[in-house]
Design an enzyme around this catalytic site. Structure first.
Site, PDB file in Angstrom:
ATOM      1  N   ARG A   1      38.859  46.329  33.903  1.00  0.00           N
ATOM      2  CA  ARG A   1      38.826  44.858  33.902  1.00  0.00           C
ATOM      3  C   ARG A   1      39.144  44.417  32.482  1.00  0.00           C
ATOM      4  NH1 ARG A   1      38.661  40.026  33.791  1.00  0.00           N
ATOM      5  NH2 ARG A   1      37.593  38.645  35.213  1.00  0.00           N
TER       6      ARG A   1
ATOM      7  N   GLU B   1      42.350  34.461  41.562  1.00  0.00           N
ATOM      8  CA  GLU B   1      42.145  35.539  42.538  1.00  0.00           C
ATOM      9  C   GLU B   1      43.365  35.700  43.439  1.00  0.00           C
ATOM     10  OE1 GLU B   1      39.717  37.613  42.405  1.00  0.00           O
ATOM     11  OE2 GLU B   1      38.469  36.520  41.000  1.00  0.00           O
TER      12      GLU B   1
ATOM     13  N   ARG C   1      33.145  48.960  36.382  1.00  0.00           N
ATOM     14  CA  ARG C   1      34.529  48.960  35.901  1.00  0.00           C
ATOM     15  C   ARG C   1      34.550  49.108  34.385  1.00  0.00           C
ATOM     16  NH1 ARG C   1      36.267  43.310  38.630  1.00  0.00           N
ATOM     17  NH2 ARG C   1      34.477  42.744  37.350  1.00  0.00           N
TER      18      ARG C   1
END
Length: 187
Positions: free
Chosen positions: A81, A89, A131
């Site tokens: 990320r 999105e 992440r």
């Protein structure tokens, strides 16, 4: 002679035994997770208290969306990320594609087409989803900054990974003021 006060008191009755059993099961689960190489807090790969001091070069596996990719890091495919930014999105389950989401993803794919990137980590190596968190460099270009500069992203500052936040805010402001990317298309 020992008195009852010499020993820790265990609650009498069924409730006390249930509490004791739950505590023991909790400790056993934490022990088992540690034995299997997982972090019991995140239920995923071990998290490091300190991020690697040096940047690492990794191979790109695939692009997920505008601010996330999968790379091969330490022998396995991991989500990365991008620190300090948020793009619209384009793949969130049960959610429509947001304005400029596809364009952000396509730009990310174009930038990562070379197949390798350099990751520079902040003080916090992983987010709550497990992440990796990184500044992503493609040759001489920091992709996080380029996404902001061209209007594909907005800033998202989350301490302690905020070393570039002032610079990123200036880039977002300039893109917004000139109507670049999502700032012109999604008003």
């Amino acid at each position: 002679m020992l008195t009852d006060r010499s020993y820790p008191q265990i609650p009498r009755g069924g409730f006390g035994l249930v509490v004791l059993a739950l505590v023991l099961v909790g400790f056993w689960l934490i022990y088992q997770a540690g034995q299997e190489g997982e972090d019991p807090v995140t239920d995923g790969p071990p998290s490091s208290g300190a991020a690697p001091a040096k940047p690492v070069t990794v191979e790109v596996d695939r692009v997920v969306d505008g601010d996330t990719a999968k790379v091969f890091y330490e022998g396995r495919s991991e989500y990365v990320r991008y620190i300090g930014i948020d793009t619209p999105e384009s793949v969130k389950p049960d959610s429509p594609v947001e304005c400029y989401g596809e364009e952000s993803k396509q730009f990310n794919e174009t930038m990562l087409a070379g197949g390798t990137v350099r990751l520079r980590f902040g003080p916090e190596l992983r987010d709550r989803f497990g992440r990796l968190l990184a500044y992503v460099h493609v040759s001489d270009v920091m992709l996080n900054a380029e996404l902001l500069r061209r209007g594909y992203a907005e800033t998202l500052t989350i301490p302690p990974n905020d070393a570039e936040s002032d610079r990123f805010e200036r880039m977002e402001e300039q893109a917004r003021d000139t109507g670049l990317g999502l700032w012109g298309a999604c008003a």
